[in-house]
Design a protein around this motif. Structure first.
Motif, PDB file in Angstrom:
ATOM      1  N   UNK A   1      -3.184   3.220  -3.367  1.00 32.91           N
ATOM      2  CA  UNK A   1      -3.564   2.973  -4.757  1.00 32.91           C
ATOM      3  C   UNK A   1      -3.093   1.590  -5.192  1.00 32.91           C
ATOM      4  N   UNK A   2      -3.765   1.051  -6.210  1.00 26.24           N
ATOM      5  CA  UNK A   2      -3.392  -0.256  -6.726  1.00 26.24           C
ATOM      6  C   UNK A   2      -2.018  -0.204  -7.372  1.00 26.24           C
ATOM      7  N   UNK A   3      -1.218  -1.229  -7.096  1.00 28.48           N
ATOM      8  CA  UNK A   3       0.070  -1.387  -7.760  1.00 28.48           C
ATOM      9  C   UNK A   3      -0.210  -1.764  -9.216  1.00 28.48           C
TER      10      UNK A   3
ATOM     11  N   UNK B   1      -5.440  -6.832  -6.396  1.00 27.09           N
ATOM     12  CA  UNK B   1      -5.745  -6.192  -5.128  1.00 27.09           C
ATOM     13  C   UNK B   1      -4.515  -5.722  -4.379  1.00 27.09           C
ATOM     14  N   UNK B   2      -3.333  -5.887  -4.952  1.00 26.13           N
ATOM     15  CA  UNK B   2      -2.061  -5.425  -4.360  1.00 26.13           C
ATOM     16  C   UNK B   2      -2.096  -3.895  -4.337  1.00 26.13           C
ATOM     17  N   UNK B   3      -1.982  -3.334  -3.144  1.00 24.63           N
ATOM     18  CA  UNK B   3      -2.102  -1.891  -2.940  1.00 24.63           C
ATOM     19  C   UNK B   3      -0.826  -1.339  -2.317  1.00 24.63           C
ATOM     20  N   UNK B   4      -0.489  -0.113  -2.696  1.00 17.70           N
ATOM     21  CA  UNK B   4       0.616   0.620  -2.079  1.00 17.70           C
ATOM     22  C   UNK B   4       0.035   1.723  -1.212  1.00 17.70           C
ATOM     23  N   UNK B   5       0.568   1.870  -0.009  1.00 15.15           N
ATOM     24  CA  UNK B   5       0.160   2.931   0.923  1.00 15.15           C
ATOM     25  C   UNK B   5       1.362   3.840   1.111  1.00 15.15           C
ATOM     26  N   UNK B   6       1.146   5.142   0.901  1.00 10.44           N
ATOM     27  CA  UNK B   6       2.255   6.091   0.983  1.00 10.44           C
ATOM     28  C   UNK B   6       1.868   7.305   1.816  1.00 10.44           C
ATOM     29  N   UNK B   7       2.853   7.918   2.471  1.00 10.20           N
ATOM     30  CA  UNK B   7       2.582   9.219   3.084  1.00 10.20           C
ATOM     31  C   UNK B   7       2.617  10.278   1.981  1.00 10.20           C
ATOM     32  N   UNK B   8       1.828  11.318   2.136  1.00 15.50           N
ATOM     33  CA  UNK B   8       1.861  12.398   1.143  1.00 15.50           C
ATOM     34  C   UNK B   8       3.135  13.230   1.270  1.00 15.50           C
ATOM     35  N   UNK B   9       3.714  13.219   2.441  1.00 12.69           N
ATOM     36  CA  UNK B   9       5.002  13.884   2.630  1.00 12.69           C
ATOM     37  C   UNK B   9       6.078  13.028   1.975  1.00 12.69           C
ATOM     38  N   UNK B  10       6.942  13.645   1.202  1.00  8.95           N
ATOM     39  CA  UNK B  10       7.983  12.898   0.510  1.00  8.95           C
ATOM     40  C   UNK B  10       9.111  12.546   1.483  1.00  8.95           C
TER      41      UNK B  10
ATOM     42  N   UNK C   1       3.478  -2.212   1.112  1.00 14.07           N
ATOM     43  CA  UNK C   1       2.737  -3.079   0.196  1.00 14.07           C
ATOM     44  C   UNK C   1       1.690  -3.847   0.996  1.00 14.07           C
ATOM     45  N   UNK C   2       0.457  -3.847   0.514  1.00 16.22           N
ATOM     46  CA  UNK C   2      -0.610  -4.686   1.057  1.00 16.22           C
ATOM     47  C   UNK C   2      -0.978  -5.676  -0.047  1.00 16.22           C
ATOM     48  N   UNK C   3      -0.755  -6.969   0.209  1.00 13.37           N
ATOM     49  CA  UNK C   3      -0.927  -7.973  -0.834  1.00 13.37           C
ATOM     50  C   UNK C   3      -1.872  -9.072  -0.347  1.00 13.37           C
ATOM     51  N   UNK C   4      -2.978  -9.311  -1.073  1.00 11.50           N
ATOM     52  CA  UNK C   4      -3.844 -10.439  -0.720  1.00 11.50           C
ATOM     53  C   UNK C   4      -3.062 -11.749  -0.881  1.00 11.50           C
ATOM     54  N   UNK C   5      -3.065 -12.574   0.156  1.00 12.30           N
ATOM     55  CA  UNK C   5      -2.288 -13.813   0.095  1.00 12.30           C
ATOM     56  C   UNK C   5      -3.092 -15.005   0.597  1.00 12.30           C
TER      57      UNK C   5
END
Length: 129
Positions: free
Chosen positions: A27-29, A36-45, A95-99
């Protein structure tokens, strides 16, 4: 105690979701370094990225790669930078950040304020890329 990311996974809090499967969410930060900065997370905490089981971590990187490809199609940039800080939220995330240069992924830079309509549009375009 559930992290803010767990609340997003459980749809208890809204998010600008760009990708999702049964194990991961992207999802977008809301306080991005760049549009376009996106965070990628596992659904498991899982609190710390290096506590993520090896197979799941590998799958998480492959999922992140698929999201990065979509971001690059939509957001003009030279690369998609990758960072794992792990201090802000006690839930593993990438973090996925367009650079265009190394300074673009400096987390001490001021965060952008992006209007809701633009975030919604950006999320939809990345999701459909």
């Amino acid at each position: 105690m559930a992290s803010i990311f767990t609340k997003i996974i459980n749809k208890e809090l809204p998010a600008y979701i760009v990708a999702e499967n049964d194990r991961f969410l992207a999802f977008l930060d809301i306080m991005p370094l760049k549009k376009g900065h996106v965070l990628v997370i596992p659904k498991e905490e899982i609190d710390y990225i290096f506590d993520v089981e090896d197979e799941l971590l590998g799958e998480m990187m492959v999922f992140a790669k698929s999201v990065a490809v979509k971001i690059k199609k939509i957001v003009p940039c030279k690369r998609i930078g990758v960072a794992v800080i792990g201090l802000e939220v006690p839930h593993a995330h990438i973090h996925l950040v367009p650079i265009d240069g190394i300074g673009d992924i400096n987390f001490s830079n001021p965060k952008l304020q992006v209007e809701k309509a633009e975030m919604e549009s950006l999320a939809e375009r990345i999701k459909n890329a």
